[in-house]
Motif scaffolding. Structure first.
Motif, PDB file in Angstrom:
ATOM      1  N   LYS A   1      14.632   8.804 -16.180  1.00 22.18           N
ATOM      2  CA  LYS A   1      14.180   7.421 -16.090  1.00 22.18           C
ATOM      3  C   LYS A   1      13.255   7.383 -14.814  1.00 22.18           C
ATOM      4  O   LYS A   1      13.512   7.692 -13.770  1.00 22.18           O
ATOM      5  N   PRO A   2      11.905   6.677 -15.014  1.00 18.67           N
ATOM      6  CA  PRO A   2      11.044   6.505 -13.724  1.00 18.67           C
ATOM      7  C   PRO A   2      11.696   5.715 -12.810  1.00 18.67           C
ATOM      8  O   PRO A   2      11.505   4.320 -12.910  1.00 18.67           O
ATOM      9  N   VAL A   3      12.365   6.175 -11.777  1.00 15.49           N
ATOM     10  CA  VAL A   3      12.921   5.153 -10.914  1.00 15.49           C
ATOM     11  C   VAL A   3      12.003   4.365  -9.789  1.00 15.49           C
ATOM     12  O   VAL A   3      12.242   3.570  -9.525  1.00 15.49           O
ATOM     13  N   TRP A   4      10.707   4.962  -9.826  1.00 18.75           N
ATOM     14  CA  TRP A   4       9.967   4.374  -8.832  1.00 18.75           C
ATOM     15  C   TRP A   4       9.278   3.147  -9.472  1.00 18.75           C
ATOM     16  O   TRP A   4       8.754   2.359  -8.672  1.00 18.75           O
ATOM     17  N   LYS A   5       9.482   2.843 -10.809  1.00 18.91           N
ATOM     18  CA  LYS A   5       9.260   1.564 -11.354  1.00 18.91           C
ATOM     19  C   LYS A   5      10.017   0.504 -10.903  1.00 18.91           C
ATOM     20  O   LYS A   5       9.298  -0.613 -10.942  1.00 18.91           O
ATOM     21  N   ASP A   6      11.060   0.859 -10.739  1.00 21.57           N
ATOM     22  CA  ASP A   6      12.106  -0.053 -10.106  1.00 21.57           C
ATOM     23  C   ASP A   6      12.018  -0.294  -8.684  1.00 21.57           C
ATOM     24  O   ASP A   6      12.962  -1.212  -7.946  1.00 21.57           O
ATOM     25  N   ASP A   7      11.419   0.528  -8.173  1.00 19.01           N
ATOM     26  CA  ASP A   7      11.492   0.573  -6.540  1.00 19.01           C
ATOM     27  C   ASP A   7       9.897   0.215  -6.026  1.00 19.01           C
ATOM     28  O   ASP A   7       9.447   1.162  -5.274  1.00 19.01           O
ATOM     29  N   GLY A   8       9.234  -0.573  -6.646  1.00 18.99           N
ATOM     30  CA  GLY A   8       7.914  -0.682  -6.309  1.00 18.99           C
ATOM     31  C   GLY A   8       7.385  -1.122  -5.095  1.00 18.99           C
ATOM     32  O   GLY A   8       6.425  -1.070  -4.698  1.00 18.99           O
ATOM     33  N   ALA A   9       8.343  -1.856  -4.334  1.00 21.00           N
ATOM     34  CA  ALA A   9       7.947  -2.144  -3.124  1.00 21.00           C
ATOM     35  C   ALA A   9       7.781  -1.471  -2.220  1.00 21.00           C
ATOM     36  O   ALA A   9       8.388  -0.161  -2.143  1.00 21.00           O
ATOM     37  N   HIS A  10       7.230  -1.795  -1.016  1.00 21.16           N
ATOM     38  CA  HIS A  10       6.770  -0.897   0.059  1.00 21.16           C
ATOM     39  C   HIS A  10       6.198   0.539  -0.207  1.00 21.16           C
ATOM     40  O   HIS A  10       6.678   1.504   0.138  1.00 21.16           O
ATOM     41  N   HIS A  11       5.224   0.380  -1.047  1.00 23.60           N
ATOM     42  CA  HIS A  11       4.577   1.818  -1.356  1.00 23.60           C
ATOM     43  C   HIS A  11       3.185   1.594  -1.015  1.00 23.60           C
ATOM     44  O   HIS A  11       2.676   0.375  -0.750  1.00 23.60           O
ATOM     45  N   HIS A  12       2.260   2.330  -1.216  1.00 25.20           N
ATOM     46  CA  HIS A  12       0.922   2.340  -0.544  1.00 25.20           C
ATOM     47  C   HIS A  12      -0.020   2.666  -1.808  1.00 25.20           C
ATOM     48  O   HIS A  12       0.180   3.093  -3.045  1.00 25.20           O
ATOM     49  N   ASP A  13      -1.195   2.181  -1.740  1.00 26.07           N
ATOM     50  CA  ASP A  13      -2.156   1.935  -2.874  1.00 26.07           C
ATOM     51  C   ASP A  13      -2.880   3.492  -2.850  1.00 26.07           C
ATOM     52  O   ASP A  13      -2.506   4.336  -1.998  1.00 26.07           O
ATOM     53  N   ASP A  14      -3.559   3.715  -3.975  1.00 25.51           N
ATOM     54  CA  ASP A  14      -4.081   4.961  -4.168  1.00 25.51           C
ATOM     55  C   ASP A  14      -5.069   5.388  -2.990  1.00 25.51           C
ATOM     56  O   ASP A  14      -5.588   6.635  -2.962  1.00 25.51           O
ATOM     57  N   HIS A  15      -5.567   4.724  -2.067  1.00 28.33           N
ATOM     58  CA  HIS A  15      -6.492   4.920  -1.017  1.00 28.33           C
ATOM     59  C   HIS A  15      -5.816   5.049   0.291  1.00 28.33           C
ATOM     60  O   HIS A  15      -6.678   5.186   1.147  1.00 28.33           O
ATOM     61  N   ALA A  16      -4.373   5.231   0.332  1.00 24.46           N
ATOM     62  CA  ALA A  16      -3.990   5.229   1.482  1.00 24.46           C
ATOM     63  C   ALA A  16      -4.086   6.602   2.101  1.00 24.46           C
ATOM     64  O   ALA A  16      -4.403   7.683   1.536  1.00 24.46           O
ATOM     65  N   ASN A  17      -4.088   6.616   3.461  1.00 23.13           N
ATOM     66  CA  ASN A  17      -4.279   7.618   4.176  1.00 23.13           C
ATOM     67  C   ASN A  17      -2.988   8.620   4.079  1.00 23.13           C
ATOM     68  O   ASN A  17      -2.142   8.580   4.843  1.00 23.13           O
ATOM     69  N   ASP A  18      -3.103   9.461   3.023  1.00 25.79           N
ATOM     70  CA  ASP A  18      -1.840  10.172   2.815  1.00 25.79           C
ATOM     71  C   ASP A  18      -1.304  11.109   3.999  1.00 25.79           C
ATOM     72  O   ASP A  18      -0.312  11.120   4.105  1.00 25.79           O
ATOM     73  N   ALA A  19      -2.327  11.873   4.632  1.00 23.02           N
ATOM     74  CA  ALA A  19      -1.726  12.717   5.483  1.00 23.02           C
ATOM     75  C   ALA A  19      -1.211  12.419   6.702  1.00 23.02           C
ATOM     76  O   ALA A  19      -0.364  12.369   7.393  1.00 23.02           O
ATOM     77  N   GLN A  20      -2.133  10.875   6.942  1.00 23.71           N
ATOM     78  CA  GLN A  20      -1.409  10.004   8.218  1.00 23.71           C
ATOM     79  C   GLN A  20      -0.167   9.486   7.849  1.00 23.71           C
ATOM     80  O   GLN A  20       0.828   9.590   8.640  1.00 23.71           O
ATOM     81  N   LEU A  21      -0.062   9.167   6.584  1.00 17.32           N
ATOM     82  CA  LEU A  21       1.396   8.829   6.207  1.00 17.32           C
ATOM     83  C   LEU A  21       2.224   9.555   6.514  1.00 17.32           C
ATOM     84  O   LEU A  21       3.493   9.232   6.767  1.00 17.32           O
ATOM     85  N   GLU A  22       2.246  10.922   6.116  1.00 19.20           N
ATOM     86  CA  GLU A  22       3.487  11.862   6.346  1.00 19.20           C
ATOM     87  C   GLU A  22       3.607  11.958   7.912  1.00 19.20           C
ATOM     88  O   GLU A  22       4.766  12.329   7.953  1.00 19.20           O
ATOM     89  N   THR A  23       2.756  11.814   8.789  1.00 18.68           N
ATOM     90  CA  THR A  23       2.933  11.739  10.214  1.00 18.68           C
ATOM     91  C   THR A  23       4.116  10.786  10.502  1.00 18.68           C
ATOM     92  O   THR A  23       4.789  10.827  11.491  1.00 18.68           O
ATOM     93  N   HIS A  24       4.041   9.504   9.798  1.00 19.73           N
ATOM     94  CA  HIS A  24       5.103   8.739  10.177  1.00 19.73           C
ATOM     95  C   HIS A  24       6.412   8.518   9.442  1.00 19.73           C
ATOM     96  O   HIS A  24       7.311   8.015   9.493  1.00 19.73           O
ATOM     97  N   SER A  25       6.543   9.374   8.370  1.00 20.12           N
ATOM     98  CA  SER A  25       7.699   9.340   7.499  1.00 20.12           C
ATOM     99  C   SER A  25       8.465  10.088   8.256  1.00 20.12           C
ATOM    100  O   SER A  25       8.524  11.146   9.107  1.00 20.12           O
ATOM    101  N   GLU A  26       9.703  10.042   7.946  1.00 20.10           N
ATOM    102  CA  GLU A  26      11.108  10.587   8.445  1.00 20.10           C
ATOM    103  C   GLU A  26      11.864  11.454   7.491  1.00 20.10           C
ATOM    104  O   GLU A  26      11.876  11.047   6.094  1.00 20.10           O
TER     105      GLU A  26
END
Length: 697
Positions: free
Chosen positions: A461-486
């Motif tokens: 089941k696509p779990v991400w469909k039920d967890d749609g909040a707090h995500h980024h749009d298609d133009h998010a700065n992916d590489a920069q986001l990884e620097t902030h992820s834990e």
């Protein structure tokens, strides 16, 4: 252009690219830095394939090019040289192919990172250090490359140095590898003490004459060759993340995903396997050291496979898979099947790099979500990534039919398992049977956790469909986001610190396929994952292996392991396939037919689940013994030894006595006449008493 000039160009091209991007990257810009480093890596790759192809076809003979003096101190002589034989030709192909594709892949993956010149400079520097390592003609240059890849890996793992977990992971990798490198350096010293040279061409012919050399200690005669082999293997344990020195490898996933693919798939972590195979003349005459290699390798294969069962971070599953596959390579070398070990190193490079870069494509498409429990149902949205990762999974599980064929892993992994059995039956290695049974059980576990990754990520089941909040749009700065992820917290859930990033929005998540600059390297690697075993098996382990290796791997007259591995019983040949199918069936039953069962089992916990989920508690054990132990020892020397004993009995003690004595004397200085008269009277009485006593005597 002759082959010698061509090889020099291939080895130094990445260094030139690293220097240009590193020193002039800010002036020439991102695109020029990427183009220069990537272009020069592809030049090296083309050179490597030319050399490898001509070696395979028999048109090239071993040669060494001496470039310049390196270190000359007394009898210790070392030159900077480039050695080409079957081993180095194979490693040139592995390193440059993976590195060039990783460079190209990084154009897409790191597209939004603001510091691309530094990243590409580090990648190229790492590649040059690895090429220096695999073409070394003596131990000194080997050690130079060894430390060079250690430095470059530190820089790459901690590339996002503002991220605390990345910096901690880089330091951990550096420190753990220094432990192994200390043993490696002692091994080089032992070799020089025994033979008076570190040149491979001079050293290898002398080894047989030193059999039996040793010394008496504690009532036992210790073999010098076994000691040297064991110390050198300690270095390999650190670099190749073997049991006891493995803890840095999963934490190294804190670096960008292309770094994981480059360092932990096909290059740095395989340096230890390469070194053991290169030093086959030593290990053929050092049975104790070879036995240790076989045992440690087998234990590592099992340990990492069991831990991989419980990981939820997609990159960490593949990291433990790497650790397990390296265990296979080491126990193959330990039982005397060096050719099978190198063959698995070769095929593993394709499908493991494919899996790592495929995982990066998933992470990119999921806006840098790495927890597989938050994925599912992605096969329709990421069709190319799904297809290539399925190919990589089939390859790493070694799925194939004996006598018919299969993907790359089938040929190399089955050869290792069959060689372990042959080593036991021929009496060449007392640990062959142990390694054989570990190998087939680990094959079943590999199938389970590999298909578990596919089912949790692309099916269910696509779990991400039920967890749609707090995500980024298609133009998010992916590489920069990884620097902030834990990384995953202790409770197993990923932190969502980057949910508050400026690029974030509270809309639904929309997974997407990666750009073609990322997909093309995946497709190329998938071709290798499918065909590398079938095409190159005759050269590495088959009918043409003597023609291919041509002395690059030394096998003693008593070693018939590889030859006998082709004639093992039928049940031995079919055992890996049976265990692989069982592991695949269990994964399909738990994660597809009984979807949700795994979550319920995990929620119940238990001793075994906790033991495996917490990686056999190695980090906790090392933290208690070494970190807290070192802190406790430091406190003992500081607070007790230094402060209380040294300072208390030394400067602080003298100062205290002086202060007390001065205080006592100060009381006599009252300023009262009667007090001084009284003191004088006491003195006079004392003097008279002494005089009377003396006269009376």
């Amino acid at each position: 252009m002759d082959y010698q000039t061509l090889v020099i160009l291939g080895v130094f091209a990445p260094l030139i690219g690293a220097a240009i991007a590193g020193f002039f990257g800010r002036r020439i810009g991102n695109t020029a830095s990427q183009a220069v480093t990537t272009g020069l890596l592809f030049v090296s790759c083309v050179v490597a394939w030319i050399v490898f192809g001509n070696w395979t076809w028999g048109e090239l003979e071993p040669f060494t090019v001496t470039l310049a003096p390196f270190i000359n101190v007394g009898d210790f002589q070392s030159d900077w040289a480039i050695r080409i034989d079957a081993l180095s030709a194979t490693m040139l192909v592995v390193v440059t192919t993976v590195s060039s594709l990783v460079h190209l892949y990084s154009w897409g993956y790191m597209a939004e990172d603001p510091d691309k010149p530094r990243f590409f400079a580090y990648l190229s520097l790492f590649t040059f250090a690895m090429l220096a390592l695999v073409t070394a003609a003596d131990f000194m240059q080997l050690f130079f490359g060894w430390e060079g890849v250690g430095l470059a890996s530190y820089l790459l793992i901690g590339f996002w140095f503002k991220k605390p977990t990345a910096s901690a992971a880089a330091i951990k990798a550096f420190v753990v590898n220094r432990v192994g490198d200390f043993g490696f350096a002692l091994g080089i010293i032992t070799v020089f003490w025994m033979f008076g040279t570190i040149q491979f061409a001079e050293l290898f012919p002398m080894i047989a004459s030193k059999v039996g050399t040793g010394w008496d200690f504690l009532g036992h005669r210790w073999s010098a060759l076994d000691l040297a082999g064991f110390l050198l293997f300690i270095g390999a344990m650190g670099k190749s993340a073997q049991f006891f020195l493995h803890t840095w490898l999963p934490d190294a996933m804190e670096g960008p995903t292309p770094v994981s693919a480059l360092i932990h798939a096909a290059t740095m972590v395989t340096a230890g396997v390469y070194m053991v195979c290169l030093l086959s003349p030593i290990y053929e005459y050092a049975p104790v050291a070879a036995g240790i290699i076989a045992v440690i390798g087998a234990i590592t294969a099992m340990f990492a496979a069991t831990v991989g069962l419980m990981q939820n971070d997609i990159k960490r599953v593949i990291a433990y898979s790497t650790c397990s596959q390296l265990g296979y390579m080491f126990f193959a070398a330990g039982v005397g099947a060096y050719q099978a070990a190198m063959f698995h190193l070769f095929t593993h490079a394709f499908f493991k790099a494919l899996l790592f870069l495929g995982a990066g494509s998933v992470i990119h498409g999921m806006h840098h979500e790495q927890d597989m429990r938050k994925m599912g149902g992605l096969w329709k949205l990421l069709p190319v990534t799904y297809a290539v990762m399925t190919i990589g999974t089939i390859a790493i599980t070694g799925l194939g039919i004996p006598g018919v064929g299969g993907f790359a892993g089938f040929y190399s992994k089955d050869s290792i398992i069959e060689s372990a059995y042959a080593a036991a039956m021929t009496g060449h290695s007392p640990f062959g049977l142990f390694a054989f049974f570990i190998g087939i059980v680990a094959a079943g576990l590999t199938a389970y956790y590999s298909w578990r990754l596919v089912f949790m990520t692309f099916h269910n089941k696509p779990v991400w469909k039920d967890d749609g909040a707090h995500h980024h749009d298609d133009h998010a700065n992916d590489a920069q986001l990884e620097t902030h992820s834990e990384p995953l917290a202790d409770d197993g859930h990923a932190h969502d610190d980057h949910a508050h990033d400026d690029h974030a929005h509270h809309g639904p998540l929309s997974p997407h396929e990666s750009p073609w600059v990322m997909l093309v390297p995946l497709i190329v690697l998938s071709v290798g994952a499918v065909a590398a075993g079938l095409v190159f098996a005759p050269s590495f382990i088959g009918d043409h292996e003597h023609h291919f290796w041509r002395g690059a791997i030394f096998v003693s007259e008593a070693n018939h392991v590889l030859h006998e591995s082709h004639y093992v019983p039928t049940w031995v040949k079919w055992s890996p396939l049976i265990l692989t199918l069982i592991g695949t069936a269990f994964a399909f039953w738990i994660y597809v037919l009984k979807e949700g069962m795994a979550k319920r089992m995990a929620d119940r916990g238990g001793v075994i689940h906790g033991f495996l989920y917490n990686k056999w508690y190695f980090d906790e054990l090392y933290a208690f013994v070494f970190v807290r132990g070192a802190k406790g020892l430091g406190d003992l020397f500081w607070k007790v030894g230094d402060v209380k004993v040294i300072d208390g009995g030394g400067p602080n003690g003298v100062a205290w006595l002086s202060r007390r004595f001065a205080g006592g004397l100060a009381r006599f200085q009252s300023g009262q006449v009667y007090f001084y008269a009284f003191v004088m009277l006491i003195g006079l009485v004392g003097f008279l008493a002494y005089a009377i006593t003396s006269w009376g005597a």
